[in-house]
Design an enzyme around this catalytic site. Structure first.
Site, PDB file in Angstrom:
ATOM      1  N   ASP A   9     -35.178 -13.689  -3.616  1.00 27.42           N
ATOM      2  CA  ASP A   9     -34.015 -13.207  -4.363  1.00 27.42           C
ATOM      3  C   ASP A   9     -34.230 -13.655  -5.805  1.00 27.42           C
ATOM      4  O   ASP A   9     -35.341 -14.086  -6.163  1.00 27.42           O
ATOM      5  CB  ASP A   9     -32.690 -13.688  -3.743  1.00 27.42           C
ATOM      6  N   CYS A  66     -35.740 -18.137  -1.509  1.00 28.76           N
ATOM      7  CA  CYS A  66     -34.447 -18.027  -2.204  1.00 28.76           C
ATOM      8  C   CYS A  66     -34.205 -19.381  -2.886  1.00 28.76           C
ATOM      9  O   CYS A  66     -35.145 -20.168  -3.036  1.00 28.76           O
ATOM     10  CB  CYS A  66     -33.324 -17.607  -1.259  1.00 28.76           C
ATOM     11  N   THR A  68     -32.362 -22.166  -2.027  1.00 27.35           N
ATOM     12  CA  THR A  68     -32.524 -23.320  -1.137  1.00 27.35           C
ATOM     13  C   THR A  68     -33.487 -23.045   0.003  1.00 27.35           C
ATOM     14  O   THR A  68     -33.958 -23.981   0.652  1.00 27.35           O
ATOM     15  CB  THR A  68     -31.169 -23.673  -0.480  1.00 27.35           C
ATOM     16  N   HIS A  99     -47.373 -26.158  16.059  1.00 26.19           N
ATOM     17  CA  HIS A  99     -46.464 -26.190  17.209  1.00 26.19           C
ATOM     18  C   HIS A  99     -45.610 -24.934  17.348  1.00 26.19           C
ATOM     19  O   HIS A  99     -45.247 -24.570  18.466  1.00 26.19           O
ATOM     20  CB  HIS A  99     -45.525 -27.405  17.102  1.00 26.19           C
ATOM     21  N   HIS A 134     -47.434 -25.573  23.610  1.00 23.81           N
ATOM     22  CA  HIS A 134     -46.564 -24.992  22.576  1.00 23.81           C
ATOM     23  C   HIS A 134     -46.337 -23.498  22.826  1.00 23.81           C
ATOM     24  O   HIS A 134     -45.258 -22.976  22.553  1.00 23.81           O
ATOM     25  CB  HIS A 134     -47.169 -25.234  21.195  1.00 23.81           C
TER      26      HIS A 134
HETATM   27  C1  RB5 Z   1     -28.279 -17.746  -4.889  1.00 25.69           C
HETATM   28  O1  RB5 Z   1     -27.386 -18.279  -5.812  1.00 25.69           O
HETATM   29  C2  RB5 Z   1     -28.420 -18.675  -3.710  1.00 25.69           C
HETATM   30  O2  RB5 Z   1     -27.218 -18.736  -3.010  1.00 25.69           O
HETATM   31  C3  RB5 Z   1     -29.542 -18.204  -2.798  1.00 25.69           C
HETATM   32  O3  RB5 Z   1     -30.726 -18.140  -3.515  1.00 25.69           O
HETATM   33  C4  RB5 Z   1     -29.840 -19.058  -1.593  1.00 25.69           C
HETATM   34  O4  RB5 Z   1     -30.069 -20.382  -1.966  1.00 25.69           O
HETATM   35  C5  RB5 Z   1     -28.925 -18.924  -0.467  1.00 25.69           C
HETATM   36  O5  RB5 Z   1     -29.056 -19.580   0.571  1.00 25.69           O
END
Ligand code: RB5
Length: 152
Positions: A9, A66, A68, A99, A134
């Site tokens: 993203d 993304c 996180t 695994h 596994h």
């Molecule tokens: C975008 O602001 C953020 O929410 C997205 O990149 C991600 O971390 C969502 O889990």
């Protein structure tokens, strides 16, 4: 396996571009599902398209990023046959291959730096699945795909 699909993203865009450069330099063929720039987008749109491309067999392995890594993890693991693994260290990058036979590497572009991301990627790309006990465990996960209605 020299064919990789990738998506992100906006929060993962910069890391996606870095990962693409690294993969091309290492001789991989890369399919970039976008986005084409860092304008704000919704991560499910890109996670769904990447997960489908693997779940339906177009690609064997992919990388998705993304902010996180959590949103993308939630999305991709809703699809049959997907073993998406969020990695922020080298130990999990190695073990998720040995695994769990991880077929999607998920990273958080706002969590780790490019240097660590590149090392994680290198480990994930080169570590083989161990099979044996596994595989037996993965077979139990595969039963869920066959018995529970999943995203198509
Ligand atoms: C975008 O602001 C953020 O929410 C997205 O990149 C991600 O971390 C969502 O889990």
């Amino acid at each position: 396996m020299k064919n990789i699909v990738i998506a992100s993203d906006h929060a993962g865009y910069e890391m996606k571009e870095h990962v693409i450069s690294y993969l091309l330099q290492e001789g991989y063929e890369v399919k970039d599902l976008g986005p084409p720039n860092a304008d704000r987008v919704d991560y499910p749109d890109y996670g769904i398209s990447l997960a489908k491309s693997i779940s339906e067999g177009t690609f064997k392995r992919g990388v998705v990023i993304c902010g996180t890594g959590i949103g993308m993890s939630i999305v991709v693991n809703r699809f049959p046959g997907i073993r998406g693994t969020l990695c922020s260290d080298l130990y999990t990058a190695k073990l998720c291959r040995e695994h769990n036979d991880s077929n999607i590497l998920v990273m958080g572009g706002r969590v780790i730096g490019f240097g660590l991301a590149q090392e994680i990627l290198k480990t994930w790309l080169t570590t083989p699945f161990e099979g044996g006990r596994h595989q037996h465990r993965l077979d139990k996960i595969n039963v869920i795909d066959q018995t529970k209605p999943m995203a198509k």
